[in-house]
Design an enzyme around this catalytic site. Structure first.
Site, short mmCIF file in Angstrom:
data_model
loop_
_atom_site.label_atom_id
_atom_site.label_comp_id
_atom_site.label_asym_id
_atom_site.label_seq_id
_atom_site.Cartn_x
_atom_site.Cartn_y
_atom_site.Cartn_z
CE LYS A 112 -4.31 -1.91 1.60
NZ LYS A 112 -3.95 -3.36 1.71
C1 LIG Z 1 -4.55 -4.39 0.98
C2 LIG Z 1 -3.83 -5.69 0.91
C3 LIG Z 1 -4.20 -6.70 -0.01
C4 LIG Z 1 -5.38 -6.55 -0.92
O1 LIG Z 1 -5.19 -5.60 -1.93
P1 LIG Z 1 -6.44 -5.06 -2.78
O2 LIG Z 1 -5.91 -3.98 -3.61
O3 LIG Z 1 -7.43 -4.58 -1.76
O4 LIG Z 1 -6.96 -6.21 -3.56
C5 LIG Z 1 -3.43 -7.85 -0.05
N1 LIG Z 1 -2.38 -8.04 0.77
C6 LIG Z 1 -2.00 -7.10 1.68
C7 LIG Z 1 -0.85 -7.39 2.56
C8 LIG Z 1 -2.70 -5.90 1.77
O5 LIG Z 1 -2.32 -4.98 2.68
#
Ligand SMILES: *Cc1c(COP(=O)(O)O)cnc(C)c1O
Length: 465
Positions: A112
């Protein structure tokens, strides 16, 4: 470039407006009216660029003059200067033509950061230009909150208030949020669960009269267009590292709200040769059921060991549907009504088109622990639970051994010590050196009840920007 809502309402909006607004007034999500397209020659000419310079190439047409080129370059350079690996998104080989792209070298050890480091800087830039200040309010069950806080801690025009359910996030995740010492960062530990936190945020967005004159709430959740845009870049990056665009590449993506994998779909539509996109889910498998048997019906949420993928309905799936239904906003509005009521069914043609690019797989806790264990044994490589689900799905869905298959590693294993230990790892995985003092630092947070007046009074009373 203009942006339109997936539900067909309203006038097309500018890049700036879309970044500041998040959700469209008709409840839809913003998508570009037309995607930029790159030729094979142009993509090939980017081999050898740094991650930041590649990002500049890909992001420029979306911004389309709203930000002068030199400023955009500076924003991008600044956003990725906080990453602790020279390659930004390094690729690790785990098998024959099998790769893991590590997206966890940013400040909070989850992918993120790719979007939120950039979004924080971008918002602050746009706000400064408009002589405007905003209050960011968000709810988190873990990764998003810390990434958003890290993205905004140095922003002069933003106060950020993040609600997490008191005593219900892991210690590493809580400390990543609460040990940030900055006047504009405010952590609220609210009594209740994640849904209570999210409902509090929703209620506050719909009536913002508690804020001082001239202030508005802004959202940095995964429906913000700029987050998707920033995530497109690493698909090109991986491809260029593995012989693309002359050669096709496939990706497997641990999926929650469908933002990350949707960025891969856009990369493909923009000209990047991708063979397969694998949707990897945990036991909360609505997307797997949808793709494999056209069953998009909601079921009670199960807590898993890969909590960032514990979702009931994936918000960004709407953006894919809009494309599969040839930008028919009215049809999407109907579908979303069905989805909200608990059951949505895709048309044969939409499902057929989705299946040309997507496959899907469900990996539960046991399967996830098993693959962490076996990869550790085979390759001495330790994965976090989300990444492990991605790799398991990659191995099950892979159509062609000649095509490199890249699994996106979305988090560092040190974020999920309990799961990693359960998989048989003898110790808690070590935090990277820049975070080794996480457990010694002072925490800053305020515990509040699930009480709208109390939460809103706290926010109104603590705005500093
Ligand atoms: C947010 C997140 C996801 C999912 O990602 P999306 O874009 O919501 O599909 C997967 N793995 C981790 C570690 C995350 O923080």
């Amino acid at each position: 470039m203009k942006y339109i809502s997936t539900r067909g309402g309203g006038e097309p909006k500018s890049f700036e407006e879309v970044v500041l607004t998040g959700l469209a007034p008709d409840g839809g999500l913003y998508v570009p009216q037309e995607l930029p397209k790159f030729s094979q020659e142009e993509i090939a000419s980017w081999a050898g660029l740094s991650y930041q310079d590649l990002a500049l190439k890909i992001i420029t047409p979306f911004v389309d003059g709203a930000i002068p080129h030199a400023d955009l370059k500076e924003l991008i350079d600044k956003s990725y200067s906080t990453f602790r690996h020279g390659g930004i998104a390094p690729l690790i080989q785990t098998g024959h033509n099998e790769w893991i792209m590590e997206l966890f070298h940013g400040p909070t050890l989850a992918f993120k950061d790719f979007a939120l480091q950039f979004l924080g800087n971008l918002l602050d830039y746009i706000l400064a230009k408009r002589n405007q200040k905003v209050v960011i309010m968000g709810a988190t069950s873990g990764d998003t909150g810390s990434a958003a806080i890290e993205g905004c801690r140095r922003c002069e025009n933003i106060d950020i208030f993040i609600l997490h359910p008191h005593n219900r996030v892991s210690e590493v995740q809580r400390r990543q949020m609460t040990t940030v010492a900055a006047d504009n960062v405010h952590n609220i530990a609210m009594h209740g669960n994640f849904d209570d936190c999210q409902n509090m945020v929703k209620a506050s967005f719909s009536d913002q009269s508690f804020l001082p004159e001239g202030r508005q709430l802004a959202a940095v959740n995964s429906i913000n267009w700029a987050r998707i845009m920033a995530q497109i870049v690493y698909y090109f990056w991986a491809s260029l590292s593995l012989g693309g665009p002359r050669r096709k590449v496939s990706f497997s993506v641990p999926t929650g709200n469908f933002g990350d994998i949707f960025a891969g779909y856009l990369a493909h539509k923009m000209g990047l040769p991708i063979e397969q996109l694998v949707i990897a889910t945990n036991q909360n498998d609505i997307l797997h059921r949808c793709i494999s048997e056209n069953d998009h019906s909601t079921r009670p949420l199960e807590q898993s060991l890969a909590p960032s993928m514990d979702i009931m309905i994936s918000s960004n799936f709407e953006r894919l549907l809009f494309d599969l239904y040839d930008n028919d906003g009215a049809a999407i509005a109907e579908l979303m009504k069905d989805a909200k009521a608990g059951h949505m069914q895709l048309s044969d043609s939409a499902l057929g088109r989705a299946r040309e690019m997507f496959s899907s797989y469900r990996c539960d806790n046991d399967g996830m622990l098993e693959i962490i264990r076996s990869v550790l044994k085979e390759s001495d490589y330790l994965m976090d639970p989300h990444t492990a689900i991605g790799l398991d799905a990659a191995r099950h869905c892979r159509a062609n051994n000649e095509t490199p298959m890249v699994t996106l590693a979305t988090a560092h294993p040190a974020k999920f010590p309990d799961a990693v230990r359960e998989a048989g790892y003898p110790n808690d995985p070590e935090l990277p050196t820049h975070m080794s003092d996480l457990f010694e630092k002072e925490e800053h947070y305020t515990v509040l009840g699930n009480d709208q007046d109390a939460v809103q009074a706290f926010i109104a009373g603590n705005i500093t920007a």
